[in-house]
Scaffold this motif. Structure first.
Motif, PDB file in Angstrom:
ATOM      1  N   ASN A 100      14.207 -45.852  29.661  1.00 17.34           N
ATOM      2  CA  ASN A 100      14.840 -46.794  30.590  1.00 17.34           C
ATOM      3  C   ASN A 100      15.895 -46.088  31.439  1.00 17.34           C
ATOM      4  OD1 ASN A 100      13.270 -48.854  29.520  1.00 17.34           O
ATOM      5  ND2 ASN A 100      14.811 -49.444  27.996  1.00 17.34           N
ATOM      6  N   GLU A 101      16.690 -45.194  30.761  1.00 19.35           N
ATOM      7  CA  GLU A 101      17.702 -44.445  31.517  1.00 19.35           C
ATOM      8  C   GLU A 101      17.044 -43.540  32.546  1.00 19.35           C
ATOM      9  OE1 GLU A 101      20.019 -42.367  28.691  1.00 19.35           O
ATOM     10  OE2 GLU A 101      21.096 -44.147  27.966  1.00 19.35           O
ATOM     11  N   ALA A 102      15.935 -42.891  32.139  1.00 16.80           N
ATOM     12  CA  ALA A 102      15.240 -42.003  33.069  1.00 16.80           C
ATOM     13  C   ALA A 102      14.679 -42.788  34.260  1.00 16.80           C
ATOM     14  CB  ALA A 102      14.108 -41.269  32.339  1.00 16.80           C
ATOM     15  N   ASP A 103      14.142 -43.971  33.972  1.00 19.25           N
ATOM     16  CA  ASP A 103      13.631 -44.791  35.082  1.00 19.25           C
ATOM     17  C   ASP A 103      14.759 -45.187  36.033  1.00 19.25           C
ATOM     18  OD1 ASP A 103      11.121 -44.647  34.027  1.00 19.25           O
ATOM     19  OD2 ASP A 103      11.257 -46.532  32.910  1.00 19.25           O
ATOM     20  N   ALA A 104      15.920 -45.519  35.443  1.00 16.66           N
ATOM     21  CA  ALA A 104      17.056 -45.898  36.296  1.00 16.66           C
ATOM     22  C   ALA A 104      17.518 -44.715  37.140  1.00 16.66           C
ATOM     23  CB  ALA A 104      18.205 -46.420  35.422  1.00 16.66           C
ATOM     24  N   ILE A 105      17.566 -43.522  36.492  1.00 22.70           N
ATOM     25  CA  ILE A 105      17.967 -42.315  37.235  1.00 22.70           C
ATOM     26  C   ILE A 105      16.972 -42.013  38.343  1.00 22.70           C
ATOM     27  CG2 ILE A 105      18.275 -39.817  37.021  1.00 22.70           C
ATOM     28  CD1 ILE A 105      19.370 -40.365  34.177  1.00 22.70           C
ATOM     29  N   LYS A 106      15.678 -42.190  38.022  1.00 28.07           N
ATOM     30  CA  LYS A 106      14.645 -41.919  39.027  1.00 28.07           C
ATOM     31  C   LYS A 106      14.800 -42.850  40.228  1.00 28.07           C
ATOM     32  CE  LYS A 106       9.631 -41.617  39.479  1.00 28.07           C
ATOM     33  NZ  LYS A 106       8.320 -41.826  38.802  1.00 28.07           N
ATOM     34  N   GLU A 107      15.034 -44.124  39.943  1.00 28.26           N
ATOM     35  CA  GLU A 107      15.220 -45.074  41.044  1.00 28.26           C
ATOM     36  C   GLU A 107      16.444 -44.715  41.875  1.00 28.26           C
ATOM     37  OE1 GLU A 107      15.465 -48.857  39.206  1.00 28.26           O
ATOM     38  OE2 GLU A 107      13.330 -48.950  38.650  1.00 28.26           O
ATOM     39  N   ASN A 108      17.517 -44.294  41.161  1.00 33.97           N
ATOM     40  CA  ASN A 108      18.732 -43.895  41.867  1.00 33.97           C
ATOM     41  C   ASN A 108      18.484 -42.684  42.755  1.00 33.97           C
ATOM     42  OD1 ASN A 108      21.379 -43.793  42.658  1.00 33.97           O
ATOM     43  ND2 ASN A 108      22.120 -42.850  40.769  1.00 33.97           N
ATOM     44  N   LEU A 109      17.738 -41.696  42.196  1.00 34.54           N
ATOM     45  CA  LEU A 109      17.426 -40.501  42.976  1.00 34.54           C
ATOM     46  C   LEU A 109      16.581 -40.835  44.204  1.00 34.54           C
ATOM     47  CD1 LEU A 109      16.670 -37.868  40.184  1.00 34.54           C
ATOM     48  CD2 LEU A 109      18.575 -37.843  41.771  1.00 34.54           C
ATOM     49  N   GLU A 110      15.613 -41.709  44.015  1.00 34.92           N
ATOM     50  CA  GLU A 110      14.776 -42.095  45.155  1.00 34.92           C
ATOM     51  C   GLU A 110      15.624 -42.746  46.255  1.00 34.92           C
ATOM     52  OE1 GLU A 110      11.821 -44.593  43.473  1.00 34.92           O
ATOM     53  OE2 GLU A 110      10.594 -42.915  42.722  1.00 34.92           O
ATOM     54  N   ALA A 111      16.570 -43.610  45.842  1.00 34.74           N
ATOM     55  CA  ALA A 111      17.450 -44.232  46.837  1.00 34.74           C
ATOM     56  C   ALA A 111      18.306 -43.192  47.543  1.00 34.74           C
ATOM     57  CB  ALA A 111      18.339 -45.277  46.148  1.00 34.74           C
ATOM     58  N   GLN A 112      18.806 -42.213  46.746  1.00 30.02           N
ATOM     59  CA  GLN A 112      19.628 -41.157  47.352  1.00 30.02           C
ATOM     60  C   GLN A 112      18.808 -40.295  48.309  1.00 30.02           C
ATOM     61  OE1 GLN A 112      21.519 -38.988  44.223  1.00 30.02           O
ATOM     62  NE2 GLN A 112      22.889 -40.666  43.644  1.00 30.02           N
ATOM     63  N   LEU A 113      17.531 -40.045  47.946  1.00 23.66           N
ATOM     64  CA  LEU A 113      16.671 -39.253  48.834  1.00 23.66           C
ATOM     65  C   LEU A 113      16.465 -39.960  50.172  1.00 23.66           C
ATOM     66  CD1 LEU A 113      13.965 -37.918  46.354  1.00 23.66           C
ATOM     67  CD2 LEU A 113      15.614 -36.566  47.633  1.00 23.66           C
TER      68      LEU A 113
END
Length: 510
Positions: A100-113
Motif C-alpha cells: 500500500n505504501e509503495a502504491d501511494a509512493i508510486k502515485e505520488n511520483l507519477e503526480a510529481q513527474l
C-alpha cells in the motif's frame, strides 16, 4: 509234604500280604507326591500370574509414558505451527502494508513527474525567449555565437590537454616501476623464467649433513634419478642441514619435497626406489589436489562444476599472487561476492561461483600470450559454464566489456580481497612513504596543527585549531583534502578523512 505245602501256602499268603501292603504304601506316597506337585503347581501358577500381571502393568506404564511423550511432541508441533501461522499472518500484513505504501509512493511520483514535465515545458519556453533576446542584443545568431565560443574553447582545451598529458606522463613514470613488478610477478606464476627465485624455491631440512651423501649417491646417480623423475633441480651445497629444491611448477616442487621426505625417512635411497616413491607421491598429490577442490566447492555450496575445473581449483592451493595464496584469495572473493550480491538483490550463488572461478586462468601453463582473465573465460566456456559467469571471469580486469551485473561485483570483490591490509606484500619503504605523504598533504593546509595516518593508511585524522577554523570550514577542509588525495596520490581501496576541531575552555580555581 504237608509241611512243604503249608510253607508254600504261607509264603504265597505272605507275598500277597506284602504286595498288598507295598501297593498301599506306594499308593499313599504317590498320593502325597501328587498332592505336593499339585500344591507346587498352584504356587508356580500363582507366581507366573503375578509375573505376567507385573509385566503387563510395566508394559502398560511404558506405553502410557510413550503416549504421553508423543502427545507432548504433537502439542509442541501444534504450538510451533500456530506460532508460524501467526508469524506468516504478521508478515502478510506487513507485506500488504508495504505494498500500500509503495502504491501511494508510486502515485505520488507519477503526480510529481507530471509537474516536472510541465515545469520543463515552461523552462524550454523561457530558454527560447532568452535566446531570442540575446540574439537581438548581440546582433549575432545562435550558430555564429556557437562558432565563436567553439574557437575560444579550442585554444583553452589545447592548453588544458597539454597540461593533462604532462601530468599523466609524470604519474606514469612514478607508477611504472610498481606496475612492471606486478606484471612480472603475475607472469612468473605462469611462465618459467630463471629470475623467479623467491617464487620457485623450496628448502628441505635434514637432520644431519651425512644424509646429503646418501641423497647424491654413488657418482650422483641418486640425485640424477630424483631430478629426472620429478623435473626439479636439487641443489646440494654447503648450507648446513638444508637442501634446496628449485622448480617453477609448485606442484612439482611439492612432489619432490614429499618424495625426498619419504626416502630420507625410509633410508632406502636408490634409483629404482626413487622412481617408485615419486610415482606413489605424484598419485597422492594428484588425489590431494582433487580432494582440495571438492572440499572447497562443498564448503562454499557450489555444485555441478566440471571435474577438470574442480582439479584446477585444487591446484590453486599451490599458486600465489603477491604472496597471497590463490585458493584463499578465490574463497575470500567468492564469499565477498555472495554477500554483495545478496545486498544488491542478485543471485548470490552465481556471484559466488564467478568469484571462485575468476582467477582460474592463473592455474594452467598453456597459452601464455593471453591475459589470465581471458584465459580463465576460455576455460570456463570450454567446460560449459554459463555466459554470465564466463563474462564475469573475463571482465574482472577490464579486458572485455561487462555484460552482466555479476561482472562488476567480481571485479570489486577481487580488489577488496587483494587490497585488504596484510593480504599481499608491499615494500616497506613505499608503505611508509605513502603514510608520510598523506600526513604532509594534510599539513599543507592552513589551520591544521597535527595529522595522523592510521589503520594502515585507510584513515587520516586531521586536527585543526579551534581559533583558526570554524565548523563550516572544517567540513570544507575534509572535502578538499579528500579531493586532493584522489587527484595526487595512488592508494588501494579508500581513505577516510576525519577532521577534528576541539574547543577547550580552561579556568583555574584559586
Amino acid at each position: 509234604m504237608t509241611t512243604i505245602i503249608t510253607a508254600v501256602v504261607c509264603a504265597i499268603i505272605g507275598i500277597i500280604i506284602g504286595y498288598t501292603l507295598f501297593r498301599y504304601v506306594l499308593k499313599s506316597k504317590y498320593n502325597n507326591i501328587l498332592k505336593e506337585a499339585q500344591a507346587e503347581a498352584e504356587v508356580i501358577k500363582k507366581n507366573k500370574l503375578l509375573e505376567v500381571k507385573e509385566k503387563f502393568l510395566n508394559k502398560k506404564a511404558d506405553l502410557e509414558k510413550e503416549v504421553s511423550v508423543r502427545n507432548q511432541r504433537i502439542q509442541q508441533a501444534e504450538n510451533k505451527l500456530k506460532q508460524r501461522e501467526l508469524m506468516l499472518n504478521q508478515k502478510q500484513e506487513e507485506l500488504q502494508r508495504k505494498r500500500n505504501e509503495a502504491d501511494a509512493i508510486k502515485e505520488n511520483l507519477e503526480a510529481q513527474l507530471v509537474v516536472v514535465d510541465k515545469k520543463k515545458e515552461e523552462l524550454d519556453k523561457l530558454q527560447m525567449q532568452e535566446r531570442e533576446k540575446l540574439e537581438t542584443i548581440s546582433g549575432l545568431s545562435a550558430e555564429e555565437a556557437k562558432e565563436r565560443l567553439v574557437e575560444s574553447l579550442k585554444e583553452e582545451a589545447k592548453t588544458q590537454a597539454a597540461s593533462y598529458i604532462n601530468d599523466i606522463m609524470d604519474d606514469a613514470k612514478m607508477t611504472a616501476n610498481k606496475e612492471a613488478k606486478k606484471i612480472v610477478i603475475q607472469s612468473i606464476q605462469r611462465v618459467a623464467t630463471e629470475t623467479a627465485i623467491e617464487n620457485s624455491v623450496t628448502v628441505f631440512h635434514i637432520d644431519s649433513d651425512e644424509v646429503k651423501g646418501r641423497i647424491i649417491g654413488r657418482e650422483g646417480r641418486n640425485i640424477r634419478a630424483l631430478e629426472a623423475a620429478t623435473g626439479v633441480e636439487i641443489v646440494v651445497d654447503d648450507t648446513p642441514e638444508a637442501i634446496v629444491l628449485s622448480a617453477f611448477d609448485p606442484v612439482r616442487r611439492e612432489i619432490a619435497r614429499l618424495a625426498l621426505h619419504q626416502l630420507v625417512t625410509d633410508g632406502r635411497i636408490h634409483p629404482a626406489r626413487i622412481e617408485e616413491v615419486v610415482a606413489k607421491v605424484r598419485k597422492q598429490v594428484e588425489e590431494e589436489i582433487i580432494e582440495t577442490g571438492k572440499r572447497t566447492t562443498i564448503d562454499l555450496g557450489i555444485h555441478g562444476l566440471h571435474p577438470e575445473l574442480i582439479r584446477m581449483i585444487g591446484k590453486m592451493k599451490y599458486r600465489s599472487s603477491y604472496g597471497q595464496n590463490l585458493l584463499q584469495h578465490a574463497r575470500e572473493t567468492a564469499n565477498l561476492c555472495a554477500v554483495m550480491a545478496s545486498e544488491l538483490g542478485l543471485n548470490p550463488k552465481k556471484a559466488k561461483r564467478a568469484g571462485l572461478l575468476h582467477d582460474i586462468g592463473k592455474v594452467p601453463d598453456e597459452e601464455p600470450e593471453l591475459p589470465h582473465a581471458i584465459l580463465g573465460q576460455k576455460i570456463a566456456e570450454k567446460y560449459k559454464e554459463k555466459a554470465d559467469i564466463c563474462n564475469a571471469i573475463g571482465a574482472h580486469h577490464d579486458e572485455i566489456e561487462m555484460e552482466t551485473l555479476i561482472a562488476p561485483i567480481v571485479q570489486v570483490c577481487d580488489a577488496i580481497s587483494g587490497a585488504r591490509p596484510g593480504a599481499r606484500r608491499e615494500i616497506v619503504e613505499a608503505y611508509i612513504k605513502r603514510l608520510n605523504d598523506l600526513e604532509q598533504l594534510a599539513l599543507s593546509y592552513p589551520g591544521v596543527t597535527k595529522t595522523y595516518a592510521i589503520q594502515a593508511g585507510r584513515e587520516l585524522r586531521v586536527i585543526v585549531g579551534a581559533d583558526k577554523i570554524d565548523d563550516k570550514e572544517t567540513e570544507n577542509l575534509s572535502e578538499e583534502i579528500a579531493k586532493k588525495i584522489q587527484d595526487e596520490m595512488t592508494y588501494p581501496g579508500q581513505v577516510k578523512i576525519t577532521v577534528i576541531r576541539e574547543t577547550r575552555a580552561v579556568s583555574f580555581a584559586k
